[in-house]
Design a protein around this motif. Sequence first.
Motif, short mmCIF file in Angstrom:
data_model
loop_
_atom_site.label_atom_id
_atom_site.label_comp_id
_atom_site.label_asym_id
_atom_site.label_seq_id
_atom_site.Cartn_x
_atom_site.Cartn_y
_atom_site.Cartn_z
N LEU A 101 13.82 69.08 -87.48
CA LEU A 101 13.31 68.15 -86.48
C LEU A 101 13.43 66.73 -87.04
O LEU A 101 13.28 66.51 -88.24
CB LEU A 101 11.83 68.46 -86.17
CG LEU A 101 11.54 69.80 -85.50
CD1 LEU A 101 10.05 70.11 -85.58
CD2 LEU A 101 12.02 69.81 -84.05
N ARG A 102 13.65 65.77 -86.14
CA ARG A 102 13.70 64.36 -86.58
C ARG A 102 12.30 63.77 -86.65
O ARG A 102 12.04 62.82 -87.38
CB ARG A 102 14.56 63.54 -85.61
CG ARG A 102 16.05 63.86 -85.72
CD ARG A 102 16.86 63.01 -84.76
NE ARG A 102 16.58 63.36 -83.37
CZ ARG A 102 17.26 64.26 -82.67
NH1 ARG A 102 18.26 64.92 -83.24
NH2 ARG A 102 16.96 64.51 -81.42
N VAL A 103 11.39 64.33 -85.85
CA VAL A 103 9.99 63.85 -85.83
C VAL A 103 9.12 64.97 -86.40
O VAL A 103 9.13 66.09 -85.87
CB VAL A 103 9.56 63.51 -84.39
CG1 VAL A 103 8.09 63.09 -84.35
CG2 VAL A 103 10.44 62.41 -83.81
N GLU B 284 17.96 73.85 -87.55
CA GLU B 284 18.25 72.42 -87.67
C GLU B 284 16.91 71.67 -87.81
O GLU B 284 15.98 71.93 -87.05
CB GLU B 284 18.98 72.00 -86.39
CG GLU B 284 19.53 70.60 -86.37
CD GLU B 284 20.71 70.41 -87.30
OE1 GLU B 284 20.88 69.27 -87.75
OE2 GLU B 284 21.44 71.40 -87.56
N ARG C 29 11.88 73.35 -79.68
CA ARG C 29 13.05 73.10 -78.81
C ARG C 29 12.93 73.88 -77.50
O ARG C 29 13.25 73.35 -76.43
CB ARG C 29 14.34 73.45 -79.55
CG ARG C 29 14.59 72.48 -80.68
CD ARG C 29 15.86 72.68 -81.47
NE ARG C 29 15.91 71.56 -82.43
CZ ARG C 29 15.87 71.69 -83.75
NH1 ARG C 29 15.84 72.89 -84.31
NH2 ARG C 29 15.87 70.62 -84.53
N ASP D 284 12.33 65.11 -79.55
CA ASP D 284 11.60 64.08 -80.28
C ASP D 284 10.30 63.71 -79.56
O ASP D 284 9.26 63.50 -80.20
CB ASP D 284 12.45 62.81 -80.46
CG ASP D 284 13.65 63.04 -81.38
OD1 ASP D 284 13.82 64.19 -81.85
OD2 ASP D 284 14.41 62.09 -81.62
N GLY E 130 11.05 69.61 -91.24
CA GLY E 130 10.18 68.69 -90.51
C GLY E 130 8.81 69.24 -90.15
O GLY E 130 8.09 68.63 -89.37
#
Length: 289
Positions: free
Chosen positions: A14-16, A12, A262, A273, A43
Amino acid sequence: MPSHAEAPPLPEPLRVPVADSHTHLDMQSGTVEEALAKAASVGVTTVVQVGCDVDGSRWAARTAAAYEQVHAAVALHPNEAPRIVHGDPDGWSRQDARRPGGDAGLDEALAEIDRLAALPEVKAVGETGLDHFRTGPEGKDAQERSFRAHIEIAKRHGKALVIHDRDAHADVLRVLKEEGAPDRTVFHCYSGDAEMAEVCARAGYYMSFAGNVTFKNAQNLRDALAVAPPELVLVETDAPFLTPAPYRGRPNAPYLIPVTVRAMAAVRGVDEDTLAAAVGANTARAFGY
């Protein structure tokens, strides 16, 4: 069951965005473009490509010059220095048989690392340090001489120092103290315990954690990660090695960084994040990009 040669699936994203602070693209399958695109898709937008010998360091510098998301580190790996000096007549190092080059051979190789270290795309001198696991007593002098020379090169060029420390914690810390460490010093694939993490923290050394922080038997690494100051923590793959669980034994690559991020966030009790933002900023500061 997936085969050991099979690449693990994409995690999945990363958002950052974060950086892989230590990778060996030249030892991975596929093209540099493919590796970078796959990493960026989850990411991982920056990688530090690390050289381990003269040829690999030249390749790292060329690759960093060609791709803006790649930064280079150049060095003779701690196990390379004794090979240059003493040779490798029977190919024990799995790097082909080599004739001894003596101290002059080491000086020549170090001069080339010095030349490469001046290039703007080269952000660090490493991986250098000490390895008591692969190199026996007969190689110790060459290894330590090479390490001291790399420290001097990093300081003279104002570059970060990237350290390989295997079964040599006390000696690595001793040499850094004797020589005076560069302003920015990174322990790649941090392998010490919580007590050593406190020593590194006091000295301001960065600690870069690899996929082995996820291994069942690596509680010492999780304990170290738990006490390391948030501003000194980095993440890396050391790909193609040290693939994080649950993919241990399969080929590692920069796109697997989110798996380790993670796991690290869980150890530190923060959300991913928060950890990614800290690691991203720390890596840019450590390598000066």
